[in-house]
Scaffold this active site. Structure first.
Site, short mmCIF file in Angstrom:
data_model
loop_
_atom_site.label_atom_id
_atom_site.label_comp_id
_atom_site.label_asym_id
_atom_site.label_seq_id
_atom_site.Cartn_x
_atom_site.Cartn_y
_atom_site.Cartn_z
CB SER A 154 47.46 43.86 42.34
OG SER A 154 46.26 43.58 42.97
CG HIS A 155 44.03 43.50 39.42
ND1 HIS A 155 44.41 44.44 40.34
CD2 HIS A 155 43.77 44.16 38.29
CE1 HIS A 155 44.37 45.64 39.78
NE2 HIS A 155 43.98 45.50 38.52
CG ASP A 185 48.41 41.72 45.88
OD1 ASP A 185 47.34 41.55 45.27
OD2 ASP A 185 48.74 42.81 46.38
CG ASP A 229 45.63 43.42 47.92
OD1 ASP A 229 45.12 42.81 46.96
OD2 ASP A 229 46.32 44.45 47.78
NE ARG A 230 42.72 44.32 43.90
CZ ARG A 230 42.27 45.30 43.12
NH1 ARG A 230 41.02 45.27 42.69
NH2 ARG A 230 43.05 46.27 42.77
C1 G16 Z 1 45.19 49.27 43.89
C2 G16 Z 1 44.87 50.17 45.05
C3 G16 Z 1 43.39 50.16 45.28
C4 G16 Z 1 42.64 50.56 44.04
C5 G16 Z 1 43.04 49.65 42.90
C6 G16 Z 1 42.45 50.06 41.57
O1 G16 Z 1 44.92 47.96 44.27
O2 G16 Z 1 45.54 49.78 46.21
O3 G16 Z 1 43.13 51.02 46.34
O4 G16 Z 1 41.28 50.50 44.24
O5 G16 Z 1 44.44 49.63 42.76
O6 G16 Z 1 43.05 51.22 41.13
P1 G16 Z 1 42.81 51.79 39.67
O7 G16 Z 1 41.34 52.05 39.56
O8 G16 Z 1 43.64 53.04 39.65
O9 G16 Z 1 43.26 50.75 38.68
P2 G16 Z 1 45.83 46.74 43.87
O10 G16 Z 1 45.21 45.55 44.53
O11 G16 Z 1 45.80 46.70 42.35
O12 G16 Z 1 47.19 47.06 44.38
#
Ligand code: G16
Length: 579
Positions: A118-119, A291, A293-294
């Site tokens: 992701s990020h 990716d 999604d955000r």
């Molecule tokens: C994932 C989850 C999200 C969550 C985010 C942050 O997103 O799918 O629902 O809000 O992680 O999670 P954490 O606070 O545990 O770091 P992504 O876009 O990173 O796959």
């Protein structure tokens, strides 16, 4: 000659527990530990009942980060050896997370493997991640991820077809004969951009959006792909189809290392976009994560919309989106740390509101049960029940649909919203890569402290403000559909005026621990104040109670995000961003 299927002995690893969103580790972990990737992929396949797996369809794609190609080659070889009948793979191995969710549903696959962190930064020194999504298109629920983890802990062998080679560059079908298998194994390379575009065409009024973006009185956009996977989707949908000029899509060439940047769409990492919008030339801006999604939504001059406000505004204007005119609205949901702005819209519209733990996977059951239409998280994820993932481009089109219908600016829409409902000020502090023991000890001590009955009713005075604790607990969620209980989902301190302090350990980091503190406060009257100034007393309390700085040796958060741009000149905003 049919390709040989081998069973290869291996040894288990103890640390392959999927986090908030799959397994995330440094690239060097996957590269340097023998069969680390193979073990986890085998755990995924072994977690699927053999009868369901045999001859099934599975989708594979990733955000294009470093190691994406290598991993896909291995997954193809292991899928064939594990009885999968057909693999659907994105062109060049690339697919955004929302597109994979869409493709899983379209091809009625039993699931999909998403290669993304992701990020988190990419490149040889960055992170890599693997996530499994199930047949509904959504992230695997905890029952499945726990099973994958249990299997990984006792892994002794994996199956592989080592000579199978697939061409990811050519669209269409490739078939392979395997030893001792009656049916050939098929790989289909698909244009996921088209499948995903088609989905959006059925949700939004593209003619209306085209008029807004390229008609006579069109508005100007700047969309920052941050060199993640979303670039080709932005170009095809926003530029080619809806008529935005090509130069409105920046950083839209996917790169293995995201151009050396952090593909995280927030005011810190997408600062270039905010900066470039200061001159007021553009009316609307958005940045996307690795990716896709955000997304972060900005108005003219870089006016920032917090994700908590964003989902609330979309909810309040939901019928600007034709899809919801057809389906109706079944329910709203937000993750627990997300501010309660959405709750106010739910209350006013008499629509059910669900509060779930952090993680998109918790929305899936509600959607499958027809109880949820729109949801969002403070971490910049927003989406509807059209798929089972959050969806960055969908959120942009949702906002543009509101702009097109109301013919107002982003800023005016948000200000009207606050006037109507009041404002939930929100901020989040992240302390990244802190010592795991120190972080866990802090959480344990906090948990003990708030569990003490005497903690409730305790008063904290900062400057001229006094906050009294009304409720304090460890957030626990019982899924309304299948009654699964998820415990330890963050510590909450709720004050008598509704303000909240929340502590959580992130489940997406790859090094050490990341402590997150979420702070929010509701104001009915003073709705145009500065966020940091408004929340400063609560921040002081949050740091004092936890002794976070003392325990971690830090003097401030790694980055301070989600700050408000409304009052501060930009130079000051960035002073606040970096400690
Ligand atoms: C994932 C989850 C999200 C969550 C985010 C942050 O997103 O799918 O629902 O809000 O992680 O999670 P954490 O606070 O545990 O770091 P992504 O876009 O990173 O796959």
């Amino acid at each position: 000659i049919p390709l040989q299927v081998l069973t290869v002995p291996t040894a288990p690893y103890p640390d392959q527990r999927p986090g908030t969103s799959g397994l995330r580790k440094r690239v060097f972990v996957f590269q340097s530990r023998r069969n680390y990737l193979h073990n986890f992929i085998q755990s995924i396949f072994s977690s699927i009942d053999l009868r369901d797996r045999q001859g099934s369809t599975v989708v594979v794609g990733g955000d294009g980060r470093f190691f994406n190609q290598t991993a896909i080659e291995v997954i193809v070889q292991m899928a064939a050896a594990n009885g999968v009948g057909r693999l659907i793979i994105g062109h060049n191995g690339i697919m955004s997370t929302p597109a994979i969710s869409c493709v899983i549903r379209k091809y009625k696959a039993i699931g999909g493997i998403i290669l993304t962190a992701s990020h988190n930064p990419g490149g040889p020194d960055g992170d890599f991640g693997i996530k499994f999504n199930t047949a509904d298109g959504g992230p695997a629920k905890e029952g499945v991820t726990n099973k994958i983890f249990q299997i990984s802990r006792t892994m002794e062998e994996f199956a592989i077809c080592p000579r199978l080679r697939v061409d990811l560059t050519t669209l269409g079908r490739q078939t392979f004969d395997l030893e001792n298998k009656f049916k050939p194994f098929t790989v289909e390379i698909v244009d996921s951009v088209e499948s995903y575009a088609n989905l959006l065409r059925n949700i939004f009024d593209f003619a209306l959006l085209k008029e807004l973006l390229s008609g006579k009185n069109h508005i100007k956009l700047r969309l920052d792909g941050m060199h993640g996977v979303v670039g080709p989707y932005v170009r095809r949908i926003m530029c080619e189809e809806l008529g935005c000029p090509a130069n409105s899509a920046i950083n839209c060439v996917p790169m293995e290392d995201f151009g050396g940047q952090h593909p995280d769409p927030n005011l810190t990492y997408a600062a270039d976009l905010v900066d470039s919008m200061r001159d007021g030339q553009c009316d609307f801006g958005a940045a996307f994560d690795g990716d896709g999604d955000r997304s972060m939504i900005l108005g003219k001059h870089g006016f920032f919309v917090t994700p908590s406000d964003s989902v609330a505004v979309i909810a309040d204007n939901i019928f600007c989106i034709p899809y919801f005119q057809h389906t109706g609205v079944r329910g709203f949901a937000r993750s627990m740390p997300t501010s309660a702005a959405l709750d106010r819209v739910a209350k006013a519209t008499k629509i059910e509101l669900y509060e779930t733990p952090t993680g998109w996977k918790f929305f899936g059951n509600l959607m499958d049960a027809g109880r949820l239409s729109l949801c969002g998280e403070e971490s910049f994820g927003t989406g509807g029940d059209h798929i089972r993932e959050k969806d960055g481009l969908w959120a942009v089109l949702a906002w543009l649909s509101i702009l097109a219908t109301r013919r107002q600016s982003v800023e005016d829409i948000l200000k009207d919203h606050w006037l109507k409902y009041g404002r939930n000020y929100f901020t989040r502090y992240d302390y990244e890569n802190v010592d795991i023991d120190a972080a866990c000890e802090m959480m344990e001590d906090l948990e003990l402290m708030i569990a003490d009955k005497a903690f409730v009713k305790q008063r904290f005075a900062v400057e001229d403000k006094i906050y009294q604790v009304e409720k304090a607990d460890t957030f626990e969620y019982t899924d309304p559909v299948d009654s699964t209980i998820s415990r330890n989902q963050g510590l909450r301190i709720i004050f008598s005026d509704g303000s909240r302090i929340i502590y959580r350990l992130s489940g997406t980091g790859s090094d050490g621990a990341t402590v997150r503190i979420y702070i929010d406060s509701y104001e009915r009257e003073h709705i145009f104040e500065d966020t940091q100034a408004t929340l400063a007393p609560l921040a002081t309390i949050a740091l004092k109670i936890s002794q976070l700085h003392h325990r971690t040796g830090r003097s401030g958060p790694s980055k301070r995000r989600y700050i408000s741009c409304q009052k501060l000149p930009f130079s000051n905003v960035f002073l606040f961003c970096f400690f």
